[in-house]
Design a protein around this motif. Structure first.
Motif, PDB file in Angstrom:
ATOM      1  N   ALA A  77       0.815  -1.218   0.000  1.00 10.69           N
ATOM      2  CA  ALA A  77       0.000   0.000   0.000  1.00 10.69           C
ATOM      3  C   ALA A  77       0.850   1.271   0.000  1.00 10.69           C
ATOM      4  CB  ALA A  77      -0.963  -0.004   1.185  1.00 10.69           C
ATOM      5  N   PRO A  78       1.906   1.370   0.822  1.00  9.62           N
ATOM      6  CA  PRO A  78       2.731   2.581   0.765  1.00  9.62           C
ATOM      7  C   PRO A  78       3.392   2.784  -0.600  1.00  9.62           C
ATOM      8  CG  PRO A  78       3.094   1.436   2.828  1.00  9.62           C
ATOM      9  CD  PRO A  78       2.305   0.506   1.956  1.00  9.62           C
ATOM     10  N   ALA A  79       3.860   1.697  -1.215  1.00  7.76           N
ATOM     11  CA  ALA A  79       4.486   1.808  -2.536  1.00  7.76           C
ATOM     12  C   ALA A  79       3.493   2.336  -3.558  1.00  7.76           C
ATOM     13  CB  ALA A  79       5.025   0.449  -2.969  1.00  7.76           C
ATOM     14  N   GLN A  80       2.262   1.837  -3.513  1.00  7.39           N
ATOM     15  CA  GLN A  80       1.236   2.338  -4.432  1.00  7.39           C
ATOM     16  C   GLN A  80       0.954   3.822  -4.186  1.00  7.39           C
ATOM     17  OE1 GLN A  80      -2.409   0.178  -5.103  1.00  7.39           O
ATOM     18  NE2 GLN A  80      -1.514  -1.751  -4.412  1.00  7.39           N
ATOM     19  N   ARG A  81       0.860   4.196  -2.934  1.00  3.70           N
ATOM     20  CA  ARG A  81       0.551   5.593  -2.599  1.00  3.70           C
ATOM     21  C   ARG A  81       1.683   6.520  -3.061  1.00  3.70           C
ATOM     22  NH1 ARG A  81      -3.520   7.361   0.674  1.00  3.70           N
ATOM     23  NH2 ARG A  81      -3.293   9.397   1.681  1.00  3.70           N
ATOM     24  N   LEU A  82       2.923   6.082  -2.883  1.00  2.62           N
ATOM     25  CA  LEU A  82       4.078   6.851  -3.335  1.00  2.62           C
ATOM     26  C   LEU A  82       4.079   6.982  -4.854  1.00  2.62           C
ATOM     27  CD1 LEU A  82       6.900   8.168  -3.091  1.00  2.62           C
ATOM     28  CD2 LEU A  82       7.849   5.846  -2.921  1.00  2.62           C
ATOM     29  N   ALA A  83       3.824   5.884  -5.543  1.00  2.00           N
ATOM     30  CA  ALA A  83       3.836   5.905  -7.011  1.00  2.00           C
ATOM     31  C   ALA A  83       2.788   6.866  -7.556  1.00  2.00           C
ATOM     32  CB  ALA A  83       3.603   4.492  -7.543  1.00  2.00           C
ATOM     33  N   ARG A  84       1.597   6.831  -6.975  1.00  2.00           N
ATOM     34  CA  ARG A  84       0.537   7.734  -7.432  1.00  2.00           C
ATOM     35  C   ARG A  84       0.872   9.193  -7.126  1.00  2.00           C
ATOM     36  NH1 ARG A  84      -3.059   3.889  -5.018  1.00  2.00           N
ATOM     37  NH2 ARG A  84      -4.146   2.599  -6.558  1.00  2.00           N
ATOM     38  N   ALA A  85       1.398   9.436  -5.929  1.00  5.32           N
ATOM     39  CA  ALA A  85       1.630  10.807  -5.490  1.00  5.32           C
ATOM     40  C   ALA A  85       2.751  11.487  -6.264  1.00  5.32           C
ATOM     41  CB  ALA A  85       1.944  10.824  -3.991  1.00  5.32           C
ATOM     42  N   ARG A  86       3.797  10.721  -6.619  1.00  6.20           N
ATOM     43  CA  ARG A  86       4.984  11.349  -7.188  1.00  6.20           C
ATOM     44  C   ARG A  86       5.342  10.862  -8.592  1.00  6.20           C
ATOM     45  NH1 ARG A  86       7.678  14.340  -3.130  1.00  6.20           N
ATOM     46  NH2 ARG A  86       5.950  15.111  -1.862  1.00  6.20           N
ATOM     47  N   GLY A  87       4.610   9.900  -9.137  1.00  6.38           N
ATOM     48  CA  GLY A  87       4.912   9.439 -10.484  1.00  6.38           C
ATOM     49  C   GLY A  87       6.246   8.733 -10.601  1.00  6.38           C
ATOM     50  N   VAL A  88       6.645   8.031  -9.543  1.00  5.86           N
ATOM     51  CA  VAL A  88       7.927   7.334  -9.533  1.00  5.86           C
ATOM     52  C   VAL A  88       7.738   5.846  -9.776  1.00  5.86           C
ATOM     53  CG1 VAL A  88       8.998   9.020  -8.000  1.00  5.86           C
ATOM     54  CG2 VAL A  88       7.826   7.030  -7.017  1.00  5.86           C
ATOM     55  N   GLU A  89       8.834   5.181 -10.103  1.00  6.03           N
ATOM     56  CA  GLU A  89       8.869   3.723 -10.162  1.00  6.03           C
ATOM     57  C   GLU A  89       9.270   3.219  -8.777  1.00  6.03           C
ATOM     58  OE1 GLU A  89      11.608   0.076 -11.980  1.00  6.03           O
ATOM     59  OE2 GLU A  89      11.936   2.145 -12.656  1.00  6.03           O
ATOM     60  N   VAL A  90       8.572   2.225  -8.259  1.00  9.73           N
ATOM     61  CA  VAL A  90       8.876   1.678  -6.950  1.00  9.73           C
ATOM     62  C   VAL A  90       9.154   0.184  -7.068  1.00  9.73           C
ATOM     63  CG1 VAL A  90       8.153   1.427  -4.548  1.00  9.73           C
ATOM     64  CG2 VAL A  90       7.320   3.365  -5.897  1.00  9.73           C
ATOM     65  N   VAL A  91      10.255  -0.246  -6.472  1.00  8.70           N
ATOM     66  CA  VAL A  91      10.589  -1.666  -6.371  1.00  8.70           C
ATOM     67  C   VAL A  91      10.549  -2.028  -4.893  1.00  8.70           C
ATOM     68  CG1 VAL A  91      12.292  -3.467  -6.814  1.00  8.70           C
ATOM     69  CG2 VAL A  91      12.071  -1.536  -8.405  1.00  8.70           C
ATOM     70  N   GLY A  92       9.606  -2.896  -4.527  1.00 11.08           N
ATOM     71  CA  GLY A  92       9.471  -3.309  -3.141  1.00 11.08           C
ATOM     72  C   GLY A  92      10.035  -4.687  -2.920  1.00 11.08           C
ATOM     73  N   ILE A  93      10.630  -4.899  -1.749  1.00 14.54           N
ATOM     74  CA  ILE A  93      11.175  -6.224  -1.429  1.00 14.54           C
ATOM     75  C   ILE A  93      10.625  -6.703  -0.092  1.00 14.54           C
ATOM     76  CG2 ILE A  93      13.309  -5.813  -2.714  1.00 14.54           C
ATOM     77  CD1 ILE A  93      14.682  -5.575   0.129  1.00 14.54           C
ATOM     78  N   SER A  94      10.526  -8.017   0.018  1.00 10.62           N
ATOM     79  CA  SER A  94      10.146  -8.670   1.269  1.00 10.62           C
ATOM     80  C   SER A  94      10.751 -10.068   1.248  1.00 10.62           C
ATOM     81  CB  SER A  94       8.625  -8.758   1.400  1.00 10.62           C
ATOM     82  OG  SER A  94       8.255  -9.569   2.503  1.00 10.62           O
ATOM     83  N   THR A  95      11.019 -10.621   2.424  1.00 13.30           N
ATOM     84  CA  THR A  95      11.491 -12.004   2.493  1.00 13.30           C
ATOM     85  C   THR A  95      10.331 -12.989   2.468  1.00 13.30           C
ATOM     86  OG1 THR A  95      11.555 -11.821   4.913  1.00 13.30           O
ATOM     87  CG2 THR A  95      13.631 -11.453   3.717  1.00 13.30           C
ATOM     88  N   SER A  96       9.103 -12.494   2.535  1.00  8.37           N
ATOM     89  CA  SER A  96       7.922 -13.347   2.557  1.00  8.37           C
ATOM     90  C   SER A  96       7.340 -13.523   1.151  1.00  8.37           C
ATOM     91  CB  SER A  96       6.846 -12.757   3.475  1.00  8.37           C
ATOM     92  OG  SER A  96       5.591 -13.367   3.254  1.00  8.37           O
ATOM     93  N   PRO A  97       7.400 -14.724   0.575  1.00  8.01           N
ATOM     94  CA  PRO A  97       6.792 -14.946  -0.740  1.00  8.01           C
ATOM     95  C   PRO A  97       5.294 -14.646  -0.755  1.00  8.01           C
ATOM     96  CG  PRO A  97       8.301 -16.742  -0.218  1.00  8.01           C
ATOM     97  CD  PRO A  97       8.156 -15.914   1.038  1.00  8.01           C
ATOM     98  N   ALA A  98       4.593 -14.963   0.336  1.00 10.88           N
ATOM     99  CA  ALA A  98       3.152 -14.711   0.381  1.00 10.88           C
ATOM    100  C   ALA A  98       2.848 -13.220   0.301  1.00 10.88           C
ATOM    101  CB  ALA A  98       2.552 -15.309   1.648  1.00 10.88           C
ATOM    102  N   MET A  99       3.631 -12.417   1.013  1.00  5.74           N
ATOM    103  CA  MET A  99       3.422 -10.969   0.980  1.00  5.74           C
ATOM    104  C   MET A  99       3.726 -10.408  -0.406  1.00  5.74           C
ATOM    105  SD  MET A  99       2.386 -10.072   4.029  1.00  5.74           S
ATOM    106  CE  MET A  99       2.872  -8.487   4.682  1.00  5.74           C
ATOM    107  N   VAL A 100       4.770 -10.903  -1.040  1.00  7.38           N
ATOM    108  CA  VAL A 100       5.126 -10.421  -2.381  1.00  7.38           C
ATOM    109  C   VAL A 100       4.033 -10.783  -3.380  1.00  7.38           C
ATOM    110  CG1 VAL A 100       6.731 -10.773  -4.310  1.00  7.38           C
ATOM    111  CG2 VAL A 100       7.610 -10.346  -2.001  1.00  7.38           C
ATOM    112  N   ARG A 101       3.512 -11.986  -3.296  1.00  6.98           N
ATOM    113  CA  ARG A 101       2.419 -12.378  -4.201  1.00  6.98           C
ATOM    114  C   ARG A 101       1.202 -11.478  -4.000  1.00  6.98           C
ATOM    115  NH1 ARG A 101       4.133 -17.647  -2.783  1.00  6.98           N
ATOM    116  NH2 ARG A 101       2.483 -17.801  -1.215  1.00  6.98           N
ATOM    117  N   GLU A 102       0.839 -11.232  -2.742  1.00  2.00           N
ATOM    118  CA  GLU A 102      -0.336 -10.414  -2.460  1.00  2.00           C
ATOM    119  C   GLU A 102      -0.103  -8.967  -2.889  1.00  2.00           C
ATOM    120  OE1 GLU A 102      -4.218  -9.590  -1.137  1.00  2.00           O
ATOM    121  OE2 GLU A 102      -3.198 -11.500  -1.502  1.00  2.00           O
ATOM    122  N   ALA A 103       1.072  -8.427  -2.600  1.00  2.00           N
ATOM    123  CA  ALA A 103       1.380  -7.044  -2.997  1.00  2.00           C
ATOM    124  C   ALA A 103       1.354  -6.903  -4.514  1.00  2.00           C
ATOM    125  CB  ALA A 103       2.742  -6.633  -2.449  1.00  2.00           C
TER     126      ALA A 103
END
Length: 276
Positions: A77-103
């Motif tokens: 959610a923060p990555a999406q909010r940042l991308a919308r607000a500033r028009g940037v590309e965001v690369v998010g990382i997590s060690t949890s495969p489930a979280m990455v799939r859901e995100a």
């Protein structure tokens, strides 16, 4: 610095791989504290979580076309909010495969799949080239990382000169002793948090990574409504959470949230640094 329990990376991954019902019932889209601008601020818990994201967006100061690393992306959610607000590309990382799939699924559903992406990666071993990001943030994710100096070195490595890092973290404002130490250790076990550092430990860690502190803010007062509200939601969803995690786990969370609401611990801070 607290020195007892240290969760393993495998424990953290297992927790978040199974945490979606917990997060959905308690926090919704975000996996971090809420922020209230004043005592008169009437934001709901979910609105307050977005408030914190907005405070962090301001600290990054990025403009359209820039590339930002989200260290510990949660559900994205923060990555999406940042991308919308500033028009940037965001690369998010997590060690949890489930979280990455859901995100990833949520970003695609929001029409941001081409602008925001997520991958499984360890912040202590970032799979990115040197100087490949214009900015980075870590919103309440360092709390799960035992080797903060290494994480800072990796972030410093992938940031371009002049790039900013914005982060939030729990810290030891007053030495933990006696009952407070017992309560903090219970909290850290329940939340799978690594040991908390003292404020004075951060500038040397940052400098060793080529990062230089711009700003430090204790935002404990702006976030102190988080646990009372979280406790209300826990009790409102007790039956659902008990079915998912068991009565013992839910009772332990109730006890921990109650102690946090009562004591104001753990203290919460925001830092901004730049890459030299």
């Amino acid at each position: 610095m607290t020195t007892q329990y240290v969760p393993s990376s495998a424990e953290v991954v297992a927790f978040y791989d199974n945490a979606l019902p917990l997060i959905a019932n308690l926090a919704g889209d975000n996996v971090h504290y809420g922020y209230w601008h004043s005592r008169e601020d009437t934001s709901t818990l979910h609105e307050a979580m977005d408030n914190l994201t907005d405070v962090m967006i301001e600290r990054l100061g990025v403009t359209a076309g820039r590339r930002v690393l989200d260290v510990g992306c949660g559900l994205g959610a923060p990555a999406q909010r940042l991308a919308r607000a500033r028009g940037v590309e965001v690369v998010g990382i997590s060690t949890s495969p489930a979280m990455v799939r859901e995100a990833t699924a949520r970003a695609r559903a929001a029409g941001l799949g081409g602008q925001v992406r997520f991958e499984v990666a360890d912040a202590e071993h970032l799979p990115f080239e040197d100087a490949s990001f214009d900015a980075a943030w870590a919103i309440e994710s360092l709390v799960h990382m035992a080797d903060r100096p290494r994480v800072f070195r990796e972030i410093g490595r992938v940031l371009r000169p002049g790039g900013r890092l914005a982060l939030t973290d729990f810290y030891e404002r007053i030495p933990f002793t006696g009952e407070r130490l017992t309560m903090i250790e219970e909290y850290r076990r329940a939340a799978l948090n690594t040991p908390f550092h003292r404020l004075e430990e951060y500038p040397p860690m940052l400098r060793d990574a080529g990062l230089h502190l711009i700003e430090y803010l204790d935002i404990s007062e702006q976030t102190d409504r988080h646990y009372p509200m979280l406790l209300e939601r826990l009790r409102a969803h007790r039956d659902e959470l008990t079915a998912a995690y068991g009565a013992e786990t839910v009772a332990a969370l109730d006890s921990v949230f109650t102690n946090c609401a009562r004591t104001g611990e753990p203290h919460y801070m925001l830092m901004t640094a730049y890459r030299s």
